[in-house]
Design a protein around this motif. Sequence first.
Motif, PDB file in Angstrom:
ATOM      1  N   ILE A  74       0.848  -1.195   0.000  1.00  0.00           N
ATOM      2  CA  ILE A  74       0.000   0.000   0.000  1.00  0.00           C
ATOM      3  C   ILE A  74       0.884   1.245   0.000  1.00  0.00           C
ATOM      4  CG2 ILE A  74      -1.664   1.394   1.315  1.00  0.00           C
ATOM      5  CD1 ILE A  74      -2.836  -1.120   2.458  1.00  0.00           C
ATOM      6  N   ASN A  75       0.556   2.189  -0.854  1.00  0.00           N
ATOM      7  CA  ASN A  75       1.071   3.548  -0.778  1.00  0.00           C
ATOM      8  C   ASN A  75      -0.133   4.480  -0.805  1.00  0.00           C
ATOM      9  OD1 ASN A  75       3.908   3.131  -0.769  1.00  0.00           O
ATOM     10  ND2 ASN A  75       3.904   2.797  -2.968  1.00  0.00           N
ATOM     11  N   ILE A 143     -19.746  -2.390   1.635  1.00  0.00           N
ATOM     12  CA  ILE A 143     -18.313  -2.103   1.633  1.00  0.00           C
ATOM     13  C   ILE A 143     -17.559  -3.229   2.338  1.00  0.00           C
ATOM     14  CG2 ILE A 143     -16.505  -0.515   2.377  1.00  0.00           C
ATOM     15  CD1 ILE A 143     -18.560   1.727   2.296  1.00  0.00           C
ATOM     16  N   GLY A 144     -16.607  -3.820   1.641  1.00  0.00           N
ATOM     17  CA  GLY A 144     -15.738  -4.821   2.250  1.00  0.00           C
ATOM     18  C   GLY A 144     -14.459  -4.156   2.731  1.00  0.00           C
ATOM     19  N   ASN A 161      -8.276  -1.181   4.090  1.00  0.00           N
ATOM     20  CA  ASN A 161      -8.374  -1.113   2.630  1.00  0.00           C
ATOM     21  C   ASN A 161      -9.812  -1.418   2.252  1.00  0.00           C
ATOM     22  OD1 ASN A 161      -8.216  -1.494  -0.140  1.00  0.00           O
ATOM     23  ND2 ASN A 161      -7.160  -3.463   0.033  1.00  0.00           N
ATOM     24  N   SER A 162     -10.522  -0.412   1.747  1.00  0.00           N
ATOM     25  CA  SER A 162     -11.948  -0.561   1.430  1.00  0.00           C
ATOM     26  C   SER A 162     -12.147  -1.008  -0.010  1.00  0.00           C
ATOM     27  CB  SER A 162     -12.679   0.769   1.650  1.00  0.00           C
ATOM     28  OG  SER A 162     -12.614   1.161   3.004  1.00  0.00           O
ATOM     29  N   GLY A 163     -13.051  -1.979  -0.194  1.00  0.00           N
ATOM     30  CA  GLY A 163     -13.375  -2.472  -1.522  1.00  0.00           C
ATOM     31  C   GLY A 163     -14.884  -2.568  -1.702  1.00  0.00           C
ATOM     32  N   GLY A 164     -15.310  -3.244  -2.752  1.00  0.00           N
ATOM     33  CA  GLY A 164     -16.747  -3.319  -3.038  1.00  0.00           C
ATOM     34  C   GLY A 164     -17.266  -1.964  -3.460  1.00  0.00           C
ATOM     35  N   MET A 165     -18.252  -1.439  -2.737  1.00  0.00           N
ATOM     36  CA  MET A 165     -18.793  -0.112  -3.021  1.00  0.00           C
ATOM     37  C   MET A 165     -17.928   0.997  -2.405  1.00  0.00           C
ATOM     38  SD  MET A 165     -21.431  -0.623  -4.910  1.00  0.00           S
ATOM     39  CE  MET A 165     -22.296   0.952  -4.831  1.00  0.00           C
ATOM     40  N   GLY A 166     -16.877   0.610  -1.697  1.00  0.00           N
ATOM     41  CA  GLY A 166     -15.994   1.591  -1.073  1.00  0.00           C
ATOM     42  C   GLY A 166     -14.675   1.690  -1.816  1.00  0.00           C
ATOM     43  N   SER A 167     -13.912   2.732  -1.516  1.00  0.00           N
ATOM     44  CA  SER A 167     -12.629   2.942  -2.163  1.00  0.00           C
ATOM     45  C   SER A 167     -11.761   3.811  -1.273  1.00  0.00           C
ATOM     46  CB  SER A 167     -12.815   3.620  -3.530  1.00  0.00           C
ATOM     47  OG  SER A 167     -11.580   3.882  -4.148  1.00  0.00           O
TER      48      SER A 167
END
Length: 217
Positions: A74-75, A143-144, A161-167
């Motif tokens: 991650i950066n 959000i995952g 670290n957010s994924g799915g509907m998140g970023s």
Amino acid sequence: MRNKFLASFYSFFLLVLFGCDDQISSSQKKAHLEDLVKPSSDSKQQEQFTNVEDPVLVLGLVATHCKMNETAYINAKMQKVLRNPSEDIAYKLEPTDNVLSICVAKDDSSLSYRFGRINDIGLEKEAKPDAPFGSYYRQVGRIGESILFFSNGEYHYYIINSGGMGSGVTVNVYKNDTLITELFSGNDPYDDFVIATDLNLPKKLVSERQPFNKKMQ
């Protein structure tokens, strides 16, 4: 006959003359086009200068604290989250000069958390086989969230670290059970953060378990 010969000779002369002009013009155009496309020595020097400079936030790339023998997991550029700055605003982001990097040695011998300005790291924490980082996944609505965490005395650090509907990438810091710092990268991949989604973290340095703080479970 003489007139026909002269007419034919004149036509041939014009064809040769204008045909050569066209070829010369095309060659000149091609050379001129190559000059436009081919980088000048100045641009090459500028490229070399950019490469040897310290990492910077430029051209959509995020700076890193990771070293040559490491891979960045991650950066992220980190901004301070200010909750309820006014009655009609739930939160706002305050930019900082800090960069978060999670770095993995290319031989999987180390996993490090580094936070601070480039060339001025404020906090560095390295996972060890006898004190691995924690890993946890949770679903919050659509959000995952993949969470990497560790403790430093009475302080607990969570990298989300957010994924799915998140970023985006979030860092929450707790002092015992109290949230004292909340940071967020922003939502734009490559401009605000970069995550190596195909990178497997060393199993000897990461253990799956529940976070210390209930709010993070």
